[in-house]
Design a protein around this motif. Sequence first.
Motif, PDB file in Angstrom:
ATOM      1  N   UNK A  80      27.403  41.882  38.859  1.00  0.00           N
ATOM      2  CA  UNK A  80      26.921  42.597  37.661  1.00  0.00           C
ATOM      3  C   UNK A  80      27.835  43.791  36.996  1.00  0.00           C
ATOM      4  N   UNK A  81      27.001  44.906  36.419  1.00  0.00           N
ATOM      5  CA  UNK A  81      28.394  45.536  36.092  1.00  0.00           C
ATOM      6  C   UNK A  81      28.084  46.745  37.512  1.00  0.00           C
ATOM      7  N   UNK A  82      27.779  46.763  38.321  1.00  0.00           N
ATOM      8  CA  UNK A  82      27.521  47.398  39.515  1.00  0.00           C
ATOM      9  C   UNK A  82      28.350  47.197  40.854  1.00  0.00           C
ATOM     10  N   UNK A  83      28.426  46.121  40.284  1.00  0.00           N
ATOM     11  CA  UNK A  83      30.015  45.281  41.428  1.00  0.00           C
ATOM     12  C   UNK A  83      29.941  43.599  40.682  1.00  0.00           C
ATOM     13  N   UNK A  84      31.291  43.103  41.649  1.00  0.00           N
ATOM     14  CA  UNK A  84      31.356  42.048  41.237  1.00  0.00           C
ATOM     15  C   UNK A  84      31.534  41.370  42.529  1.00  0.00           C
ATOM     16  N   UNK A  85      31.642  39.668  42.418  1.00  0.00           N
ATOM     17  CA  UNK A  85      32.671  38.974  43.392  1.00  0.00           C
ATOM     18  C   UNK A  85      33.290  38.056  42.850  1.00  0.00           C
ATOM     19  N   UNK A  86      34.986  37.171  43.413  1.00  0.00           N
ATOM     20  CA  UNK A  86      35.942  36.820  42.859  1.00  0.00           C
ATOM     21  C   UNK A  86      36.168  35.763  44.343  1.00  0.00           C
ATOM     22  N   UNK A  87      36.358  34.456  43.344  1.00  0.00           N
ATOM     23  CA  UNK A  87      36.610  33.914  44.528  1.00  0.00           C
ATOM     24  C   UNK A  87      38.261  33.301  43.392  1.00  0.00           C
ATOM     25  N   UNK A  88      39.518  33.527  44.290  1.00  0.00           N
ATOM     26  CA  UNK A  88      41.279  32.578  43.934  1.00  0.00           C
ATOM     27  C   UNK A  88      41.753  31.836  45.168  1.00  0.00           C
ATOM     28  N   UNK A  89      41.390  30.400  44.682  1.00  0.00           N
ATOM     29  CA  UNK A  89      41.693  30.003  45.788  1.00  0.00           C
ATOM     30  C   UNK A  89      40.517  30.110  47.235  1.00  0.00           C
ATOM     31  N   UNK A  90      41.774  30.542  48.362  1.00  0.00           N
ATOM     32  CA  UNK A  90      40.884  30.458  49.222  1.00  0.00           C
ATOM     33  C   UNK A  90      40.868  32.115  49.439  1.00  0.00           C
ATOM     34  N   UNK A  91      41.123  32.957  49.070  1.00  0.00           N
ATOM     35  CA  UNK A  91      40.963  34.189  48.577  1.00  0.00           C
ATOM     36  C   UNK A  91      39.731  35.129  47.896  1.00  0.00           C
ATOM     37  N   UNK A  92      38.558  35.583  48.641  1.00  0.00           N
ATOM     38  CA  UNK A  92      37.319  36.146  48.316  1.00  0.00           C
ATOM     39  C   UNK A  92      37.547  37.802  48.097  1.00  0.00           C
ATOM     40  N   UNK A  93      37.253  38.578  47.360  1.00  0.00           N
ATOM     41  CA  UNK A  93      36.818  39.799  46.754  1.00  0.00           C
ATOM     42  C   UNK A  93      35.156  40.135  46.314  1.00  0.00           C
ATOM     43  N   UNK A  94      34.857  41.208  47.279  1.00  0.00           N
ATOM     44  CA  UNK A  94      33.761  42.018  47.075  1.00  0.00           C
ATOM     45  C   UNK A  94      34.318  43.434  46.545  1.00  0.00           C
ATOM     46  N   UNK A  95      33.798  43.768  45.949  1.00  0.00           N
ATOM     47  CA  UNK A  95      33.766  45.317  45.336  1.00  0.00           C
ATOM     48  C   UNK A  95      32.517  45.729  44.740  1.00  0.00           C
ATOM     49  N   UNK A  96      32.195  46.657  45.011  1.00  0.00           N
ATOM     50  CA  UNK A  96      30.872  47.098  44.419  1.00  0.00           C
ATOM     51  C   UNK A  96      31.276  48.998  44.079  1.00  0.00           C
ATOM     52  N   UNK A  97      30.557  49.327  42.941  1.00  0.00           N
ATOM     53  CA  UNK A  97      30.870  50.931  42.299  1.00  0.00           C
ATOM     54  C   UNK A  97      30.189  51.562  43.281  1.00  0.00           C
ATOM     55  N   UNK A  98      30.584  52.995  43.263  1.00  0.00           N
ATOM     56  CA  UNK A  98      30.356  53.773  44.851  1.00  0.00           C
ATOM     57  C   UNK A  98      28.797  54.228  44.528  1.00  0.00           C
ATOM     58  N   UNK A  99      28.548  54.239  43.348  1.00  0.00           N
ATOM     59  CA  UNK A  99      26.834  54.937  43.239  1.00  0.00           C
ATOM     60  C   UNK A  99      26.159  53.713  43.693  1.00  0.00           C
ATOM     61  N   UNK A 100      26.520  53.096  44.049  1.00  0.00           N
ATOM     62  CA  UNK A 100      25.267  51.573  44.139  1.00  0.00           C
ATOM     63  C   UNK A 100      26.201  50.779  45.929  1.00  0.00           C
ATOM     64  N   UNK A 101      26.057  51.638  46.233  1.00  0.00           N
ATOM     65  CA  UNK A 101      26.841  51.343  47.774  1.00  0.00           C
ATOM     66  C   UNK A 101      25.884  51.798  49.160  1.00  0.00           C
ATOM     67  N   UNK A 102      25.292  51.041  49.822  1.00  0.00           N
ATOM     68  CA  UNK A 102      24.428  51.220  50.738  1.00  0.00           C
ATOM     69  C   UNK A 102      23.146  50.408  50.482  1.00  0.00           C
ATOM     70  N   UNK A 103      22.879  49.095  49.625  1.00  0.00           N
ATOM     71  CA  UNK A 103      21.526  49.257  49.191  1.00  0.00           C
ATOM     72  C   UNK A 103      21.643  47.816  49.678  1.00  0.00           C
ATOM     73  N   UNK A 104      22.776  47.562  50.218  1.00  0.00           N
ATOM     74  CA  UNK A 104      22.276  46.142  50.347  1.00  0.00           C
ATOM     75  C   UNK A 104      23.321  45.014  49.363  1.00  0.00           C
ATOM     76  N   UNK A 105      23.801  45.497  47.830  1.00  0.00           N
ATOM     77  CA  UNK A 105      24.792  44.136  47.591  1.00  0.00           C
ATOM     78  C   UNK A 105      25.631  44.000  48.005  1.00  0.00           C
ATOM     79  N   UNK A 106      26.730  44.508  48.708  1.00  0.00           N
ATOM     80  CA  UNK A 106      27.310  43.491  48.991  1.00  0.00           C
ATOM     81  C   UNK A 106      27.088  42.179  49.898  1.00  0.00           C
ATOM     82  N   UNK A 107      26.042  42.476  50.694  1.00  0.00           N
ATOM     83  CA  UNK A 107      25.305  41.340  51.543  1.00  0.00           C
ATOM     84  C   UNK A 107      25.333  40.240  50.182  1.00  0.00           C
TER      85      UNK A 107
END
Length: 277
Positions: free
Chosen positions: A44-71
Amino acid sequence: MALTVEQVLAITKATEAYDGVAPLDEATLLTLRNRPEAATIWGDVRGFGLLIGTELSLVVLTQHRGVGLGRQLLLRAPATEPGTTAWSHGDNPAAARLATSQGWERTRELWVMRRAAADLPPAPATPDGVVVRGFEPGDESELLRVNAAAFAHHPEQGGMTASDLAERMAESWFDPAGLITAWEGERLLAFHWTKRHSDSEGEVYVVGVDPAAQGRGLGKLVTLLGLEHLAASGVAAIHLYVEGDNTPAVRLYEGLGFTRAAADTHVQYTRRPTDTA
């Protein structure tokens, strides 16, 4: 509502502005811009997951870090096979903890090395019979041949195709004069592709030497000629990326005045065959 590519790129840009490092690599960005159908996106607008082939990316906006969103984003990822990879662009302790807790292991380090563009060492003399010049149309097949041979064991660079090459040459930063090539007759021996990111920052984008031409000093020659080209363009600083375990390349760049800070380490994690999450 699913995130659009435009929203993903906006989150990416905002994250880079704060962290000082891009959370997605060039190949991922090119895929998003040119082949978005190849990407699976969630979040959502706080961060995203992205999968292209066998490469995964996780990006979380700075102000929404530290609350488990990446997990949460990782747990919402589509089924990933063992061997799927993910980069932490910066040796981030939180990313390391998340990866370890979810059954991923640290498998590669990519170092960023830097130096000022001023006071470069002099380039060695060009060997007899070798012609050095900028890129010209028609060089593509030899460039791809040498790239594939030089990076045969490199997970990303060695697989460059003609369409990959064309995509990069279509980017606004591409400068034919900044793609230094060394030839012996019709055979390409070595090349140094430079990249100018801004008025002040340049990059040693790719240096490739045909394995059959190694030992002739051509890598150092084209590297220094490329550095001279970047310096002449007016940049103040130059950086490069190198595999942390590529000792010969690291020593070459150290000899040319490049240094590395501990923070300039990108880490790749790979999903283990047995998921211990």
